[in-house]
Design a protein around this motif. Sequence first.
Motif, PDB file in Angstrom:
ATOM      1  N   THR A 347       4.658 -11.096  -7.458  1.00 30.83           N
ATOM      2  CA  THR A 347       4.694  -9.822  -6.751  1.00 30.83           C
ATOM      3  C   THR A 347       2.893  -9.135  -6.923  1.00 30.83           C
ATOM      4  OG1 THR A 347       5.429  -8.730  -9.156  1.00 30.83           O
ATOM      5  CG2 THR A 347       6.943  -9.252  -7.604  1.00 30.83           C
ATOM      6  N   ASP A 348       2.312  -9.629  -8.055  1.00 30.31           N
ATOM      7  CA  ASP A 348       0.894  -9.091  -8.027  1.00 30.31           C
ATOM      8  C   ASP A 348       0.373  -9.702  -6.741  1.00 30.31           C
ATOM      9  OD1 ASP A 348       1.447  -7.918 -10.289  1.00 30.31           O
ATOM     10  OD2 ASP A 348       0.354  -9.414 -11.591  1.00 30.31           O
ATOM     11  N   ALA A 349       0.465 -11.009  -6.505  1.00 31.50           N
ATOM     12  CA  ALA A 349      -0.293 -11.603  -5.409  1.00 31.50           C
ATOM     13  C   ALA A 349       0.170 -10.896  -4.007  1.00 31.50           C
ATOM     14  CB  ALA A 349       0.144 -13.248  -5.374  1.00 31.50           C
ATOM     15  N   ALA A 350       1.313 -10.537  -4.122  1.00 29.94           N
ATOM     16  CA  ALA A 350       1.641  -9.681  -2.712  1.00 29.94           C
ATOM     17  C   ALA A 350       1.185  -8.264  -2.461  1.00 29.94           C
ATOM     18  CB  ALA A 350       3.389  -9.594  -2.673  1.00 29.94           C
ATOM     19  N   GLY A 351       0.302  -8.010  -3.556  1.00 29.19           N
ATOM     20  CA  GLY A 351      -0.297  -6.700  -3.610  1.00 29.19           C
ATOM     21  C   GLY A 351       0.730  -5.624  -3.900  1.00 29.19           C
ATOM     22  N   LEU A 352       1.759  -5.766  -4.720  1.00 32.32           N
ATOM     23  CA  LEU A 352       2.827  -4.733  -5.182  1.00 32.32           C
ATOM     24  C   LEU A 352       2.038  -4.033  -6.369  1.00 32.32           C
ATOM     25  CD1 LEU A 352       6.156  -6.330  -4.613  1.00 32.32           C
ATOM     26  CD2 LEU A 352       4.507  -5.201  -2.752  1.00 32.32           C
ATOM     27  N   VAL A 353       2.623  -3.098  -6.770  1.00 32.56           N
ATOM     28  CA  VAL A 353       2.164  -2.088  -7.765  1.00 32.56           C
ATOM     29  C   VAL A 353       2.817  -2.996  -9.177  1.00 32.56           C
ATOM     30  CG1 VAL A 353       1.842  -0.118  -6.714  1.00 32.56           C
ATOM     31  CG2 VAL A 353       4.089  -0.691  -7.766  1.00 32.56           C
ATOM     32  N   PRO A 354       2.080  -2.691 -10.407  1.00 35.12           N
ATOM     33  CA  PRO A 354       2.634  -3.435 -11.499  1.00 35.12           C
ATOM     34  C   PRO A 354       4.117  -3.025 -11.922  1.00 35.12           C
ATOM     35  CG  PRO A 354       0.666  -2.532 -11.693  1.00 35.12           C
ATOM     36  CD  PRO A 354       0.995  -2.027 -10.547  1.00 35.12           C
ATOM     37  N   ALA A 355       4.523  -1.738 -11.483  1.00 39.66           N
ATOM     38  CA  ALA A 355       5.962  -1.400 -11.849  1.00 39.66           C
ATOM     39  C   ALA A 355       6.922  -2.291 -10.891  1.00 39.66           C
ATOM     40  CB  ALA A 355       6.232   0.050 -11.227  1.00 39.66           C
ATOM     41  N   ALA A 356       6.477  -3.186  -9.844  1.00 36.39           N
ATOM     42  CA  ALA A 356       7.308  -3.894  -9.016  1.00 36.39           C
ATOM     43  C   ALA A 356       7.433  -5.350  -9.850  1.00 36.39           C
ATOM     44  CB  ALA A 356       6.489  -4.207  -7.755  1.00 36.39           C
ATOM     45  N   ARG A 357       6.864  -5.595 -10.891  1.00 33.49           N
ATOM     46  CA  ARG A 357       6.936  -6.778 -11.683  1.00 33.49           C
ATOM     47  C   ARG A 357       8.475  -7.023 -12.206  1.00 33.49           C
ATOM     48  NH1 ARG A 357       1.458  -6.159 -14.871  1.00 33.49           N
ATOM     49  NH2 ARG A 357       0.149  -6.451 -13.341  1.00 33.49           N
ATOM     50  N   PRO A 358       9.109  -7.912 -11.976  1.00 30.88           N
ATOM     51  CA  PRO A 358      10.768  -8.190 -12.364  1.00 30.88           C
ATOM     52  C   PRO A 358      10.658  -8.234 -13.752  1.00 30.88           C
ATOM     53  CG  PRO A 358      10.350  -9.544 -10.380  1.00 30.88           C
ATOM     54  CD  PRO A 358       9.074  -9.098 -10.747  1.00 30.88           C
ATOM     55  N   VAL A 359      11.461  -7.680 -14.510  1.00 28.76           N
ATOM     56  CA  VAL A 359      11.578  -7.585 -15.872  1.00 28.76           C
ATOM     57  C   VAL A 359      12.862  -8.291 -16.538  1.00 28.76           C
ATOM     58  CG1 VAL A 359      10.182  -5.572 -16.219  1.00 28.76           C
ATOM     59  CG2 VAL A 359      12.902  -5.425 -15.942  1.00 28.76           C
ATOM     60  N   TRP A 360      13.837  -8.783 -15.532  1.00 30.92           N
ATOM     61  CA  TRP A 360      14.952  -9.691 -15.991  1.00 30.92           C
ATOM     62  C   TRP A 360      15.189 -10.736 -15.019  1.00 30.92           C
ATOM     63  CZ3 TRP A 360      16.828  -7.563 -20.579  1.00 30.92           C
ATOM     64  CH2 TRP A 360      18.025  -8.253 -20.887  1.00 30.92           C
ATOM     65  N   LEU A 361      15.688 -11.811 -15.505  1.00 30.39           N
ATOM     66  CA  LEU A 361      16.138 -12.950 -14.830  1.00 30.39           C
ATOM     67  C   LEU A 361      17.440 -13.406 -15.050  1.00 30.39           C
ATOM     68  CD1 LEU A 361      15.508 -15.046 -12.603  1.00 30.39           C
ATOM     69  CD2 LEU A 361      14.134 -16.265 -14.397  1.00 30.39           C
ATOM     70  N   LEU A 362      18.253 -13.446 -13.934  1.00 27.45           N
ATOM     71  CA  LEU A 362      19.709 -13.867 -14.293  1.00 27.45           C
ATOM     72  C   LEU A 362      19.866 -15.076 -13.549  1.00 27.45           C
ATOM     73  CD1 LEU A 362      22.484 -13.350 -15.861  1.00 27.45           C
ATOM     74  CD2 LEU A 362      23.237 -11.849 -13.756  1.00 27.45           C
ATOM     75  N   ARG A 363      20.150 -16.117 -14.128  1.00 20.87           N
ATOM     76  CA  ARG A 363      20.529 -17.489 -13.463  1.00 20.87           C
ATOM     77  C   ARG A 363      22.090 -17.680 -13.481  1.00 20.87           C
ATOM     78  NH1 ARG A 363      15.484 -20.085 -13.515  1.00 20.87           N
ATOM     79  NH2 ARG A 363      13.947 -19.671 -15.263  1.00 20.87           N
ATOM     80  N   LEU A 364      22.781 -17.628 -12.059  1.00 19.57           N
ATOM     81  CA  LEU A 364      24.002 -17.771 -12.135  1.00 19.57           C
ATOM     82  C   LEU A 364      24.290 -19.283 -11.283  1.00 19.57           C
ATOM     83  CD1 LEU A 364      24.753 -14.498 -10.885  1.00 19.57           C
ATOM     84  CD2 LEU A 364      25.280 -15.186 -13.034  1.00 19.57           C
ATOM     85  N   ASP A 365      25.442 -19.700 -11.489  1.00 21.22           N
ATOM     86  CA  ASP A 365      25.884 -21.180 -10.723  1.00 21.22           C
ATOM     87  C   ASP A 365      25.625 -20.925  -9.575  1.00 21.22           C
ATOM     88  OD1 ASP A 365      26.015 -22.387 -13.158  1.00 21.22           O
ATOM     89  OD2 ASP A 365      28.274 -22.095 -13.456  1.00 21.22           O
ATOM     90  N   THR A 366      26.575 -19.691  -8.774  1.00 23.42           N
ATOM     91  CA  THR A 366      26.629 -19.199  -7.546  1.00 23.42           C
ATOM     92  C   THR A 366      26.380 -17.649  -7.479  1.00 23.42           C
ATOM     93  OG1 THR A 366      28.845 -19.080  -7.295  1.00 23.42           O
ATOM     94  CG2 THR A 366      27.918 -21.115  -6.798  1.00 23.42           C
ATOM     95  N   LEU A 367      25.764 -17.106  -6.723  1.00 22.72           N
ATOM     96  CA  LEU A 367      25.800 -15.713  -6.288  1.00 22.72           C
ATOM     97  C   LEU A 367      26.942 -15.307  -5.630  1.00 22.72           C
ATOM     98  CD1 LEU A 367      22.033 -15.254  -5.161  1.00 22.72           C
ATOM     99  CD2 LEU A 367      23.140 -15.347  -7.681  1.00 22.72           C
ATOM    100  N   PRO A 368      27.603 -14.330  -6.084  1.00 21.26           N
ATOM    101  CA  PRO A 368      28.688 -13.617  -5.576  1.00 21.26           C
ATOM    102  C   PRO A 368      28.610 -13.164  -3.892  1.00 21.26           C
ATOM    103  CG  PRO A 368      28.016 -12.070  -7.201  1.00 21.26           C
ATOM    104  CD  PRO A 368      27.056 -13.501  -7.114  1.00 21.26           C
ATOM    105  N   GLN A 369      29.507 -13.448  -3.055  1.00 21.94           N
ATOM    106  CA  GLN A 369      29.015 -12.901  -1.690  1.00 21.94           C
ATOM    107  C   GLN A 369      30.183 -11.984  -1.084  1.00 21.94           C
ATOM    108  OE1 GLN A 369      28.507 -16.614   0.311  1.00 21.94           O
ATOM    109  NE2 GLN A 369      26.699 -17.311  -0.803  1.00 21.94           N
ATOM    110  N   LEU A 370      30.006 -11.553  -0.192  1.00 26.90           N
ATOM    111  CA  LEU A 370      30.855 -10.720   0.626  1.00 26.90           C
ATOM    112  C   LEU A 370      31.289 -11.808   1.802  1.00 26.90           C
ATOM    113  CD1 LEU A 370      28.918  -7.348   1.152  1.00 26.90           C
ATOM    114  CD2 LEU A 370      30.475  -7.844  -0.177  1.00 26.90           C
ATOM    115  N   ALA A 371      32.425 -11.276   2.402  1.00 28.11           N
ATOM    116  CA  ALA A 371      33.077 -12.275   3.585  1.00 28.11           C
ATOM    117  C   ALA A 371      32.085 -12.629   4.502  1.00 28.11           C
ATOM    118  CB  ALA A 371      34.440 -11.787   3.929  1.00 28.11           C
ATOM    119  N   SER A 372      31.198 -11.695   4.633  1.00 25.18           N
ATOM    120  CA  SER A 372      29.944 -11.883   5.847  1.00 25.18           C
ATOM    121  C   SER A 372      29.164 -13.039   5.569  1.00 25.18           C
ATOM    122  CB  SER A 372      29.492 -10.684   6.061  1.00 25.18           C
ATOM    123  OG  SER A 372      28.864 -10.152   5.027  1.00 25.18           O
TER     124      SER A 372
END
Length: 404
Positions: A347-372
């Motif tokens: 995010t820093d390299a993309a020129g985003l503000v420090p507040a844009a840095r992610p503070v949580w990382l959740l790894r899942l087997d699969t991401l829940p999806q809608l029917a679309s």
Amino acid sequence: MKPLRRVRAADVAELTSALREALGGGDAVWPVPDAPGVETGAGRPPQPGEVDDDVALVVETSGSTDAPKRVMLSADALIASADATADRLDGHGRWVLALPGHYIAGVQVLVRSILGGGSPVLAADGPFSAEAFAAASARLGADAPRYTSLVPVQLARIVDRADRDAFVAAALRGFDAVLVGGQALAPELAARAEELGARIVRTYGSSETAGGCVYDGRPLDGVGVRIVDGLVELSGPMLAEGYLGDPERTAVTFPTDRRGTRWYRTGDLGELAADGRLRISGRADDVIISGGVKVVLGEVERAVRAIPGFAGAVVVAVDDAEWGQRPAVTVADAAASAGLVELAAATDAAGLVPAARPVWLLRLDTLPQLASGKPDRRRLASLLAESAGTASTPGTEDSARRAN
């Protein structure tokens, strides 16, 4: 007024026939999913039996960031969209249907097939798979241009399989165009597909525009684009009539300017580049205030997806007692080995503000999806809230690993 006919989306032959009649002035069609009661479930109004004569199709939005809406489209709008697509590509052709028929992207595959003089080839009767998709492509024939429309998660499955399956790789190369929309396409995924010989076309649009109306950043013929207060607005002959049973929302979402041009306020943040290309930053309702600073989650997601293994990552907000809200990342990929330090660097390299840095990382087997096929962001936000409530203070690599 004329009847509104409910048709099971899974019955592709019946739905195609009903749409063909609707395009010719017959009864309006409402494609519905197989699950009983979905279209009349909690928070949805009862189904009307009739609609205005101008309406050919009622389609429900996916509701990935908002409550689903019922969009009314005329035959003229559907045809204008399909014809503009054919003009931008290599003319009308034959299509593989890989998307649900009760969403606009799937419906438009059927409409384009009808106008091309045929019927689509169904990718699979059950869950989507790269192998079934490749088998369907083999049944298209070579007497007309070959097309398909996918969401990024489907393309990712095809590309992953194509890396080790020559049949799938040849199928992907065999399309004159592979339209990809529904959500942002990660550059890494697009590059992998193009290295395999695929012609990828990034599409932007919605049910309210009868499907994609901006291809690779450039509007289709007849489509107008403007930015008003940072929001993308679209005009053209493919705009919807409005929302079924909701005239107030229709009036707000589809204003008419002093020149008599009708516009659709998308709710997306964007900008027009010097060369006229449209760039989408994210949803206006995905802007959070973190420590008094505005952060567009779509921009955070774009930066994170540039990291190897994170092409399908989704960014949502988590509450924070000190900052208000902070960005959090969810990912389902065994190759996604990067941690919070690498995410912050991206995010820093993309020129985003420090507040844009992610503070949580959740790894899942699969991401829940809608029917679309879109990620279920509300469900992901709920999972992150549960994870954050059971782990230590976010912002460290240790907390991210405990959230797995």
